[in-house]
Design a protein around this motif. Structure first.
Motif, PDB file in Angstrom:
ATOM      1  N   UNK A 161       0.680  -0.984   0.089  1.00  0.00           N
ATOM      2  CA  UNK A 161      -0.589  -0.037   0.036  1.00  0.00           C
ATOM      3  C   UNK A 161       1.125   0.411  -0.299  1.00  0.00           C
ATOM      4  N   UNK A 162       1.905   0.958   0.912  1.00  0.00           N
ATOM      5  CA  UNK A 162       3.094   2.436   0.920  1.00  0.00           C
ATOM      6  C   UNK A 162       3.738   2.451  -0.946  1.00  0.00           C
ATOM      7  N   UNK A 163       4.128   1.497  -0.873  1.00  0.00           N
ATOM      8  CA  UNK A 163       5.100   1.598  -1.822  1.00  0.00           C
ATOM      9  C   UNK A 163       3.817   2.462  -3.278  1.00  0.00           C
ATOM     10  N   UNK A 164       2.974   1.772  -3.662  1.00  0.00           N
ATOM     11  CA  UNK A 164       1.839   2.418  -4.669  1.00  0.00           C
ATOM     12  C   UNK A 164       1.528   3.891  -4.521  1.00  0.00           C
ATOM     13  N   UNK A 165       1.110   4.242  -3.228  1.00  0.00           N
ATOM     14  CA  UNK A 165       1.624   5.031  -3.956  1.00  0.00           C
ATOM     15  C   UNK A 165       1.731   6.574  -4.480  1.00  0.00           C
ATOM     16  N   UNK A 166       3.125   4.965  -5.274  1.00  0.00           N
ATOM     17  CA  UNK A 166       4.215   6.419  -6.324  1.00  0.00           C
ATOM     18  C   UNK A 166       2.702   6.446  -7.496  1.00  0.00           C
ATOM     19  N   UNK A 167       1.926   5.494  -7.578  1.00  0.00           N
ATOM     20  CA  UNK A 167       0.789   5.744  -8.467  1.00  0.00           C
ATOM     21  C   UNK A 167      -0.427   6.590  -8.068  1.00  0.00           C
ATOM     22  N   UNK A 168      -0.857   6.248  -6.464  1.00  0.00           N
ATOM     23  CA  UNK A 168      -2.578   7.210  -6.542  1.00  0.00           C
ATOM     24  C   UNK A 168      -1.722   8.246  -6.815  1.00  0.00           C
ATOM     25  N   UNK A 169      -0.524   8.817  -6.546  1.00  0.00           N
ATOM     26  CA  UNK A 169      -0.403  10.375  -6.903  1.00  0.00           C
ATOM     27  C   UNK A 169      -0.177  10.861  -7.965  1.00  0.00           C
ATOM     28  N   UNK A 170       0.275  10.334  -8.548  1.00  0.00           N
ATOM     29  CA  UNK A 170       0.325  10.736 -10.512  1.00  0.00           C
ATOM     30  C   UNK A 170      -1.580  11.531 -11.223  1.00  0.00           C
ATOM     31  N   UNK A 171      -0.456  12.442 -11.874  1.00  0.00           N
ATOM     32  CA  UNK A 171      -1.462  13.367 -12.044  1.00  0.00           C
ATOM     33  C   UNK A 171      -2.103  12.675 -13.564  1.00  0.00           C
ATOM     34  N   UNK A 172      -3.317  13.243 -13.905  1.00  0.00           N
ATOM     35  CA  UNK A 172      -4.110  12.441 -15.212  1.00  0.00           C
ATOM     36  C   UNK A 172      -3.019  12.747 -16.437  1.00  0.00           C
ATOM     37  N   UNK A 173      -3.073  11.299 -17.203  1.00  0.00           N
ATOM     38  CA  UNK A 173      -1.929  11.415 -18.054  1.00  0.00           C
ATOM     39  C   UNK A 173      -0.519  11.406 -18.488  1.00  0.00           C
ATOM     40  N   UNK A 174       0.014  11.088 -16.892  1.00  0.00           N
ATOM     41  CA  UNK A 174       0.928  10.426 -16.543  1.00  0.00           C
ATOM     42  C   UNK A 174       0.866   8.297 -16.306  1.00  0.00           C
ATOM     43  N   UNK A 175       1.908   7.902 -16.327  1.00  0.00           N
ATOM     44  CA  UNK A 175       2.140   6.717 -16.805  1.00  0.00           C
ATOM     45  C   UNK A 175       2.567   5.848 -15.848  1.00  0.00           C
ATOM     46  N   UNK A 176       1.502   4.090 -15.183  1.00  0.00           N
ATOM     47  CA  UNK A 176       1.860   3.917 -14.297  1.00  0.00           C
ATOM     48  C   UNK A 176       2.813   2.555 -14.921  1.00  0.00           C
ATOM     49  N   UNK A 177       3.749   1.928 -14.549  1.00  0.00           N
ATOM     50  CA  UNK A 177       5.019   0.938 -15.459  1.00  0.00           C
ATOM     51  C   UNK A 177       4.196  -0.171 -14.376  1.00  0.00           C
TER      52      UNK A 177
ATOM     53  N   UNK B 197      -6.626   0.006  -8.031  1.00  0.00           N
ATOM     54  CA  UNK B 197      -6.312   1.288  -7.100  1.00  0.00           C
ATOM     55  C   UNK B 197      -5.648   3.163  -8.010  1.00  0.00           C
ATOM     56  N   UNK B 198      -5.270   2.767  -9.287  1.00  0.00           N
ATOM     57  CA  UNK B 198      -5.150   3.136 -10.716  1.00  0.00           C
ATOM     58  C   UNK B 198      -6.195   4.500 -10.556  1.00  0.00           C
ATOM     59  N   UNK B 199      -5.954   5.666 -10.348  1.00  0.00           N
ATOM     60  CA  UNK B 199      -6.577   6.900 -10.696  1.00  0.00           C
ATOM     61  C   UNK B 199      -6.956   7.024 -11.630  1.00  0.00           C
ATOM     62  N   UNK B 200      -8.243   7.744 -12.310  1.00  0.00           N
ATOM     63  CA  UNK B 200      -8.352   7.674 -13.699  1.00  0.00           C
ATOM     64  C   UNK B 200      -7.795   9.072 -14.259  1.00  0.00           C
ATOM     65  N   UNK B 201      -8.174   8.413 -16.142  1.00  0.00           N
ATOM     66  CA  UNK B 201      -6.795   9.267 -16.807  1.00  0.00           C
ATOM     67  C   UNK B 201      -5.197   8.505 -16.516  1.00  0.00           C
ATOM     68  N   UNK B 202      -5.050   7.819 -16.087  1.00  0.00           N
ATOM     69  CA  UNK B 202      -3.817   7.689 -15.339  1.00  0.00           C
ATOM     70  C   UNK B 202      -3.403   5.893 -16.864  1.00  0.00           C
ATOM     71  N   UNK B 203      -2.098   5.946 -18.034  1.00  0.00           N
ATOM     72  CA  UNK B 203      -1.901   5.540 -18.576  1.00  0.00           C
ATOM     73  C   UNK B 203      -1.171   4.835 -17.702  1.00  0.00           C
TER      74      UNK B 203
END
Length: 461
Positions: free
Chosen positions: A201-217, A231-237
């Motif tokens: 959950x803590x490491x996953x904040x690197x994804x949940x903090x992303x702004x729209x249009x960003x990319x999560x690998x 848990x991925x935010x909307x509009x994050x690739x």
């Protein structure tokens, strides 16, 4: 810095109080031993130190101060704030906001520094890269990386570490990455998170903090991949990497050379690109896939990614090969340890020719399951056919007992590293490979030095 900042800018943006006016600065420091007459000094406070104790002596040695209480008797401009550690991050944030290029951030339980260096090797072929130095990946180190940005930099690569549940979110708020990855989740620093689920959950904040249009690998081979996707935010690739052929970026035809370095086909958009890594260990294929995903998301061509991976070198204390005093091969993996990275090290060692000896220091911060995890490492070393296991520290006894069970092999557990080295040296010859590993608190680099220092000095001369 890309452009100078002023104390007045900081006070207007973040609050606090200005004393003795404002000042413009381009450099920031926190170490009283490395003062800069043209820099700002931030007086940090820790459990065992308080830089405010020296602040009154800094007249003429720095341009200004960031402090939690006004320093009387000095004419230096001062920004008085509630928390200087937070202020350090706020200065870093303003530096980050000056930067317009792509920002990649990596976290994970292990291998994140290797992935960071792989990314630097890939991007630096055509770009001027600002990258986290060493392991300066926390609330103190990450701002220092941002202070190092210059107008010449066009790519920023950040490594993010965490010891508690909110650390990654805080660092993302400062670094504002647009491409992020969690390399893996393993039992490391469990005490700070409560459980492995807490780590995820803590490491996953690197994804949940992303702004729209960003990319999560996403490392699709990690047990928590589905959790992060949910848990991925909307509009994050999202971009999946892994060993499975259903991943957009995957590895095929993995093989090991005689040194223990992997070669494989890096498959991107169904086109295979051969890669021969310099790094030891099959686990580095996974690290390479995460790096490849981040680089591809930033627009780096596939062939260029493969070339960069092939040129990536090893990092100090992470599977570096040395010659020992008795002609033995010493693999220095002493930088840190958790069960996942120890398992990878055992697998690498098991594939070596000749006698194989693991020297393992206690793995720290594993919580209530620490003894069980050490025992499992001993069992794995035994089952993979290692010839000997030497352990250092009280938890290592569980590993030593498990290793010896049913084999008739002696138990080698020590409380002091010199005693370990004395006995270990009797087991060494030119056909022996020794791999040394342990948590930072075990200071296993002392064992490496005892086995290699004179030999390395002779090589240099």
């Amino acid at each position: 810095m890309i452009a100078p900042l002023t104390l007045e800018q900081l006070q207007k943006r973040f609050g606090g109080e200005l004393v003795n006016g404002s000042v413009s600065f381009e450099r920031v420091g926190t170490d009283t031993r490395k003062l800069d007459e043209q820099g700002l000094f931030v007086a940090l406070v820790g459990e065992n130190f308080d830089a405010h104790d020296f602040a009154s002596e800094l007249e003429g040695k720095v341009l200004g101060l960031v402090v939690e209480r006004e320093i009387a008797g000095v004419s230096l401009p001062q920004w008085v704030v509630e928390d200087t550690t937070v202020a350090l991050g706020q200065i870093g944030l303003l530096c980050r906001e000056q930067f317009q290029g792509p920002v990649v951030a990596i976290t994970g339980s292990c291998g994140k520094t290797t992935v960071k260096e792989m990314l630097a090797a890939i991007f630096s072929q055509r770009h001027n890269v600002c990258v986290t130095r060493g392991n300066l990946n926390n609330q103190f180190g990450l701002p220092m990386t941002l202070f190092g940005l210059t107008p010449e930099h066009d790519v920023l690569i950040l490594e993010m570490g965490a010891n508690g549940p909110d650390d990654i979110g805080y660092l993302c708020g400062i670094g504002k990455p647009q491409i992020t990855a969690v390399n893996n989740v393993m039992p490391a620093h469990v005490e700070g998170f409560g459980s492995v689920d807490g780590i995820a959950a803590a490491k996953g904040q690197i994804y949940t903090s992303l702004a729209p249009g960003s990319t999560a690998v996403i490392n699709a081979d990690d047990d928590y991949a589905r959790y992060w996707l949910e848990q991925m935010p909307e509009d994050v690739k999202t971009l999946a990497v892994g060993l499975g052929h259903d991943c957009a970026i995957h590895a095929d035809n993995i093989a090991m050379d005689e040194r223990g370095s992997p070669r494989f086909d890096l498959v991107i958009d169904e086109v295979a690109h051969p890669v021969q890594l310099q790094l030891l260990g099959e686990h580095n294929v996974h690290n390479a896939l995460v790096a490849a995903g981040c680089a591809f998301a930033a627009g780096i061509p596939a062939a260029e990614i493969a070339t960069g991976l092939a040129h990536a070198g090893s990092v100090g204390g992470r599977l570096q090969v040395h010659s020992g005093l008795g002609g033995e091969t010493v693999i220095d993996d002493s930088y840190n340890a958790n069960p996942g990275s120890v398992a990878a090290a055992i697998e690498l060692l098991a594939q070596r020719r000749g006698k194989k000896i693991l020297v393992l220091g206690d793995m720290a911060e594993l919580g209530a399951d620490a003894e069980r995890m050490h025992r499992e490492m001993g069992e794995l070393a035994r089952d993979r056919g290692l010839d000997a296991l030497f352990t250092l520290g009280p938890l290592g006894m569980a590993a030593s007992v498990a290793f010896a069970e049913g084999t008739g092999k002696p138990r080698h557990n020590f409380r002091e590293y010199r005693a370990l080295v004395e006995v270990l040296k009797r087991e060494l010859d030119k056909d022996t490979t020794v791999l040394v590993k342990g948590s930072r608190s075990a200071r296993m680099e002392r064992v490496v030095q005892a086995l290699t220092e004179s030999a390395d000095a002779q090589e240099e001369n």
